[in-house]
Motif scaffolding. Structure first.
Motif, PDB file in Angstrom:
ATOM      1  N   ILE A  88       0.836  -1.205   0.000  1.00 31.95           N
ATOM      2  CA  ILE A  88       0.000   0.000   0.000  1.00 31.95           C
ATOM      3  C   ILE A  88       0.868   1.252   0.000  1.00 31.95           C
ATOM      4  CG2 ILE A  88      -1.644   1.358   1.357  1.00 31.95           C
ATOM      5  CD1 ILE A  88      -2.716  -1.387   2.410  1.00 31.95           C
ATOM      6  N   GLU A  89       1.838   1.291   0.899  1.00 34.91           N
ATOM      7  CA  GLU A  89       2.662   2.489   1.040  1.00 34.91           C
ATOM      8  C   GLU A  89       3.516   2.730  -0.200  1.00 34.91           C
ATOM      9  OE1 GLU A  89       3.036   2.732   5.896  1.00 34.91           O
ATOM     10  OE2 GLU A  89       4.608   1.693   4.779  1.00 34.91           O
ATOM     11  N   ASN A  90       4.037   1.683  -0.803  1.00 35.60           N
ATOM     12  CA  ASN A  90       4.843   1.849  -2.020  1.00 35.60           C
ATOM     13  C   ASN A  90       4.001   2.326  -3.194  1.00 35.60           C
ATOM     14  OD1 ASN A  90       7.204   1.038  -0.747  1.00 35.60           O
ATOM     15  ND2 ASN A  90       7.016  -1.095  -1.384  1.00 35.60           N
ATOM     16  N   GLU A  91       2.796   1.785  -3.315  1.00 37.67           N
ATOM     17  CA  GLU A  91       1.951   2.109  -4.470  1.00 37.67           C
ATOM     18  C   GLU A  91       1.332   3.500  -4.359  1.00 37.67           C
ATOM     19  OE1 GLU A  91       1.435   0.485  -7.274  1.00 37.67           O
ATOM     20  OE2 GLU A  91       2.746  -1.181  -6.715  1.00 37.67           O
ATOM     21  N   VAL A  92       1.094   3.979  -3.131  1.00 36.46           N
ATOM     22  CA  VAL A  92       0.390   5.255  -2.977  1.00 36.46           C
ATOM     23  C   VAL A  92       1.326   6.455  -3.065  1.00 36.46           C
ATOM     24  CG1 VAL A  92       0.512   5.656  -0.468  1.00 36.46           C
ATOM     25  CG2 VAL A  92      -1.582   6.242  -1.732  1.00 36.46           C
ATOM     26  N   LEU A  93       2.619   6.248  -2.889  1.00 31.36           N
ATOM     27  CA  LEU A  93       3.545   7.388  -2.840  1.00 31.36           C
ATOM     28  C   LEU A  93       3.471   8.299  -4.063  1.00 31.36           C
ATOM     29  CD1 LEU A  93       6.718   5.942  -1.084  1.00 31.36           C
ATOM     30  CD2 LEU A  93       5.252   7.811  -0.301  1.00 31.36           C
ATOM     31  N   PRO A  94       3.322   7.777  -5.301  1.00 25.95           N
ATOM     32  CA  PRO A  94       3.242   8.683  -6.451  1.00 25.95           C
ATOM     33  C   PRO A  94       1.884   9.375  -6.598  1.00 25.95           C
ATOM     34  CG  PRO A  94       3.934   6.454  -7.091  1.00 25.95           C
ATOM     35  CD  PRO A  94       3.363   6.365  -5.730  1.00 25.95           C
ATOM     36  N   CYS A  95       0.905   9.009  -5.783  1.00 24.03           N
ATOM     37  CA  CYS A  95      -0.474   9.468  -5.987  1.00 24.03           C
ATOM     38  C   CYS A  95      -0.741  10.799  -5.293  1.00 24.03           C
ATOM     39  CB  CYS A  95      -1.458   8.420  -5.482  1.00 24.03           C
ATOM     40  SG  CYS A  95      -1.380   6.854  -6.377  1.00 24.03           S
ATOM     41  N   ARG A  96      -1.691  11.526  -5.845  1.00 25.33           N
ATOM     42  CA  ARG A  96      -2.098  12.788  -5.234  1.00 25.33           C
ATOM     43  C   ARG A  96      -3.294  12.608  -4.316  1.00 25.33           C
ATOM     44  NH1 ARG A  96      -3.468  17.232  -9.209  1.00 25.33           N
ATOM     45  NH2 ARG A  96      -4.387  18.181  -7.361  1.00 25.33           N
ATOM     46  N   ALA A  97      -3.900  11.408  -4.331  1.00 23.84           N
ATOM     47  CA  ALA A  97      -5.054  11.161  -3.473  1.00 23.84           C
ATOM     48  C   ALA A  97      -5.274   9.665  -3.325  1.00 23.84           C
ATOM     49  CB  ALA A  97      -6.309  11.805  -4.046  1.00 23.84           C
ATOM     50  N   PRO A 249     -26.811  16.548   0.802  1.00 29.92           N
ATOM     51  CA  PRO A 249     -25.548  17.086   1.316  1.00 29.92           C
ATOM     52  C   PRO A 249     -24.735  16.025   2.047  1.00 29.92           C
ATOM     53  CG  PRO A 249     -27.358  18.579   1.786  1.00 29.92           C
ATOM     54  CD  PRO A 249     -27.978  17.325   1.267  1.00 29.92           C
ATOM     55  N   LEU A 250     -23.433  16.041   1.828  1.00 29.75           N
ATOM     56  CA  LEU A 250     -22.545  15.093   2.491  1.00 29.75           C
ATOM     57  C   LEU A 250     -22.181  15.580   3.890  1.00 29.75           C
ATOM     58  CD1 LEU A 250     -19.967  14.139  -0.299  1.00 29.75           C
ATOM     59  CD2 LEU A 250     -21.906  12.793   0.519  1.00 29.75           C
ATOM     60  N   SER A 251     -22.068  14.647   4.802  1.00 18.81           N
ATOM     61  CA  SER A 251     -21.576  14.954   6.141  1.00 18.81           C
ATOM     62  C   SER A 251     -20.280  14.190   6.380  1.00 18.81           C
ATOM     63  CB  SER A 251     -22.614  14.567   7.202  1.00 18.81           C
ATOM     64  OG  SER A 251     -22.916  13.187   7.126  1.00 18.81           O
ATOM     65  N   GLU A 252     -19.562  14.567   7.415  1.00 18.25           N
ATOM     66  CA  GLU A 252     -18.294  13.918   7.743  1.00 18.25           C
ATOM     67  C   GLU A 252     -18.326  13.413   9.175  1.00 18.25           C
ATOM     68  OE1 GLU A 252     -14.837  16.530   8.254  1.00 18.25           O
ATOM     69  OE2 GLU A 252     -16.196  18.244   8.023  1.00 18.25           O
ATOM     70  N   ILE A 253     -17.433  12.461   9.461  1.00 16.81           N
ATOM     71  CA  ILE A 253     -17.419  11.872  10.798  1.00 16.81           C
ATOM     72  C   ILE A 253     -15.996  11.456  11.145  1.00 16.81           C
ATOM     73  CG2 ILE A 253     -17.875   9.517   9.969  1.00 16.81           C
ATOM     74  CD1 ILE A 253     -19.615   9.093  12.457  1.00 16.81           C
ATOM     75  N   SER A 254     -15.691  11.521  12.437  1.00 17.83           N
ATOM     76  CA  SER A 254     -14.433  11.009  12.973  1.00 17.83           C
ATOM     77  C   SER A 254     -14.723   9.697  13.675  1.00 17.83           C
ATOM     78  CB  SER A 254     -13.831  12.010  13.956  1.00 17.83           C
ATOM     79  OG  SER A 254     -12.722  11.460  14.626  1.00 17.83           O
ATOM     80  N   VAL A 255     -13.891   8.669  13.438  1.00 21.03           N
ATOM     81  CA  VAL A 255     -14.151   7.356  14.025  1.00 21.03           C
ATOM     82  C   VAL A 255     -12.904   6.815  14.713  1.00 21.03           C
ATOM     83  CG1 VAL A 255     -15.972   6.792  12.372  1.00 21.03           C
ATOM     84  CG2 VAL A 255     -13.608   6.180  11.849  1.00 21.03           C
ATOM     85  N   GLY A 256     -13.137   5.884  15.637  1.00 21.53           N
ATOM     86  CA  GLY A 256     -12.023   5.309  16.388  1.00 21.53           C
ATOM     87  C   GLY A 256     -11.360   4.139  15.690  1.00 21.53           C
ATOM     88  N   GLY A 257     -12.085   3.483  14.793  1.00 22.37           N
ATOM     89  CA  GLY A 257     -11.536   2.318  14.107  1.00 22.37           C
ATOM     90  C   GLY A 257     -10.520   2.705  13.051  1.00 22.37           C
ATOM     91  N   GLY A 258      -9.564   1.810  12.807  1.00 21.67           N
ATOM     92  CA  GLY A 258      -8.540   2.067  11.804  1.00 21.67           C
ATOM     93  C   GLY A 258      -8.870   1.393  10.487  1.00 21.67           C
ATOM     94  N   SER A 259      -8.221   1.833   9.423  1.00 24.87           N
ATOM     95  CA  SER A 259      -8.338   1.213   8.104  1.00 24.87           C
ATOM     96  C   SER A 259      -6.996   1.371   7.393  1.00 24.87           C
ATOM     97  CB  SER A 259      -9.464   1.854   7.282  1.00 24.87           C
ATOM     98  OG  SER A 259      -9.019   3.045   6.646  1.00 24.87           O
ATOM     99  N   ASP A 260      -6.918   0.856   6.178  1.00 27.38           N
ATOM    100  CA  ASP A 260      -5.699   1.051   5.397  1.00 27.38           C
ATOM    101  C   ASP A 260      -5.494   2.515   5.022  1.00 27.38           C
ATOM    102  OD1 ASP A 260      -4.900  -1.585   5.520  1.00 27.38           O
ATOM    103  OD2 ASP A 260      -5.936  -2.161   3.675  1.00 27.38           O
ATOM    104  N   GLY A 261      -6.546   3.320   5.138  1.00 25.25           N
ATOM    105  CA  GLY A 261      -6.409   4.752   4.913  1.00 25.25           C
ATOM    106  C   GLY A 261      -5.486   5.421   5.921  1.00 25.25           C
ATOM    107  N   ASN A 262      -5.334   4.814   7.104  1.00 24.91           N
ATOM    108  CA  ASN A 262      -4.376   5.349   8.070  1.00 24.91           C
ATOM    109  C   ASN A 262      -2.963   5.339   7.506  1.00 24.91           C
ATOM    110  OD1 ASN A 262      -6.746   4.320   9.690  1.00 24.91           O
ATOM    111  ND2 ASN A 262      -5.567   5.210  11.351  1.00 24.91           N
ATOM    112  N   PHE A 263      -2.630   4.292   6.743  1.00 24.21           N
ATOM    113  CA  PHE A 263      -1.286   4.190   6.176  1.00 24.21           C
ATOM    114  C   PHE A 263      -1.057   5.265   5.120  1.00 24.21           C
ATOM    115  CE2 PHE A 263      -1.952  -0.553   7.053  1.00 24.21           C
ATOM    116  CZ  PHE A 263      -1.405  -0.453   8.316  1.00 24.21           C
ATOM    117  N   THR A 264      -2.027   5.460   4.238  1.00 24.11           N
ATOM    118  CA  THR A 264      -1.848   6.441   3.168  1.00 24.11           C
ATOM    119  C   THR A 264      -1.786   7.860   3.727  1.00 24.11           C
ATOM    120  OG1 THR A 264      -4.243   6.544   2.741  1.00 24.11           O
ATOM    121  CG2 THR A 264      -2.965   4.935   1.489  1.00 24.11           C
ATOM    122  N   ALA A 265      -2.666   8.160   4.679  1.00 21.66           N
ATOM    123  CA  ALA A 265      -2.646   9.487   5.293  1.00 21.66           C
ATOM    124  C   ALA A 265      -1.371   9.701   6.089  1.00 21.66           C
ATOM    125  CB  ALA A 265      -3.863   9.664   6.194  1.00 21.66           C
ATOM    126  N   GLY A 266      -0.868   8.627   6.707  1.00 26.65           N
ATOM    127  CA  GLY A 266       0.355   8.737   7.493  1.00 26.65           C
ATOM    128  C   GLY A 266       1.563   9.113   6.654  1.00 26.65           C
TER     129      GLY A 266
END
Length: 314
Positions: A88-97, A249-266
């Motif tokens: 995941i981390e290797n593949e996402v590095l060139p990406c803008r999102a 309209p879209l809403s947003e939420i903060s959650v306690g559970g982790g996902s693979d998105g933690n790695f990309t955002a990190g």
């Protein structure tokens, strides 16, 4: 699917928490606008939506647009991504999102913040002795563990959303023996990398107040936090696109559970999570997804990917 000049990653996983054979007594079903079945909400529907969104983009633009998109589907997310994290981390590095097709929050809320996850196993080493004849010759690992557990629990800080939760505990071998060993697990969640590091350092610095007892710490930080700053720009883009599509309209939420998105955002890659199924019951027998959301969320993903690709080309 890997685009040769990818600027957008769509991230999904196909594994579930359900054991083999579950479909025999919990089969797929569809009624009254609801689909049910093991893994439908977390997160096989999100994966299906990804494939259909890319198919629609191909119909609009041909194969060229797919060269700018990577669809990465992992098979060990529910285990903590032990083998897929590096990919995941290797593949996402060139990406803008990175767009994560995990299930949405209540009411279809997109996930713009996830706590970081740390997992520990704490081992307390004492010394056995007969608890009736000569208990004074033992070093009681149960007592030492109890004190360390209380000390770790105090590392939580509700004001910033940090939790430190001792969970599974095992200690001792026989009712008439001073316990020579105790082992317990700790689950830590934190909203910022600074908090995650604070708790990690504090756990590693703990010593037992029982003379002679040794504290051994295994494990550590598993997933960095997905902080709000990593998601807010993409969320605003998604809000605008949803309005243009005539969606609610879209809403947003903060959650306690982790996902693979933690790695990309990190890694500093802008990340928007929760773009998959809308429903509930993750990891439970009432797992379900609402059919009415499937097409709108597929269209939202399609148009958001399209916009991100066009931005990268301009």
């Amino acid at each position: 699917m890997r685009g040769s000049t990818a600027c957008v990653m769509i991230l999904a996983h196909h594994d579930t928490v359900w054991p083999l054979g579950t479909l025999a007594d919990l089969p797929y079903s569809e009624s009254d606008g609801i689909i049910r079945g093991p893994g439908c909400f977390d997160m096989k529907l999100g994966l299906a939506q990804s494939i259909h969104a890319l198919s629609q983009l191909k119909e609009r633009h041909g194969d060229d647009i797919l060269e700018h998109v990577t669809l990465l589907v992992t098979g060990d997310e529910e285990l903590g991504s032990p083998t897929s994290r590096e990919i995941i981390e290797n593949e996402v590095l060139p990406c803008r999102a990175a767009l994560v097709l995990e299930a949405a929050g209540p009411g279809g809320a997109l996930k713009t913040e996830r706590k970081g996850v740390s997992r520990y196993q704490i081992e307390i080493i004492g010394r056995a002795a007969h608890s009736g004849l000569e208990p004074e010759k033992g070093i009681n690992a149960t007592i030492a563990a109890a004190e360390v557990i209380l000390e770790i629990a105090e590392l939580a800080d509700q004001t910033v959303g940090t939790t430190a939760t001792p969970t599974v505990l095992n200690s001792g071998t026989a009712p008439n023996t001073v316990p020579a060993k105790a082992v317990f697990d700790v689950d830590v969640r934190a909203s910022t990398a600074q908090e995650q590091q604070r708790v990690d350092q504090s756990i590693r610095a703990i010593n037992s107040r029982v003379p002679g007892a040794e504290v051994v710490v295994h494990g550590g930080i598993n997933r960095p936090p997905m902080e709000h700053d990593a998601a807010i720009s993409l969320f605003r883009d998604a809000q605008r696109i949803a309005r243009n599509l005539g969606q609610n309209p879209l809403s947003e939420i903060s959650v306690g559970g982790g996902s693979d998105g933690n790695f990309t955002a990190g890694l500093g890659v802008p990340t928007l999570d929760g773009m998959g199924a809308v429903g509930g019951g993750a990891h439970a027998r009432d797992e379900h997804a609402e059919i009415a959301w499937i097409l709108p969320r597929t269209e939202l993903l399609r148009d958001l990917v399209e916009e991100l690709v066009h931005k990268s080309e301009s």
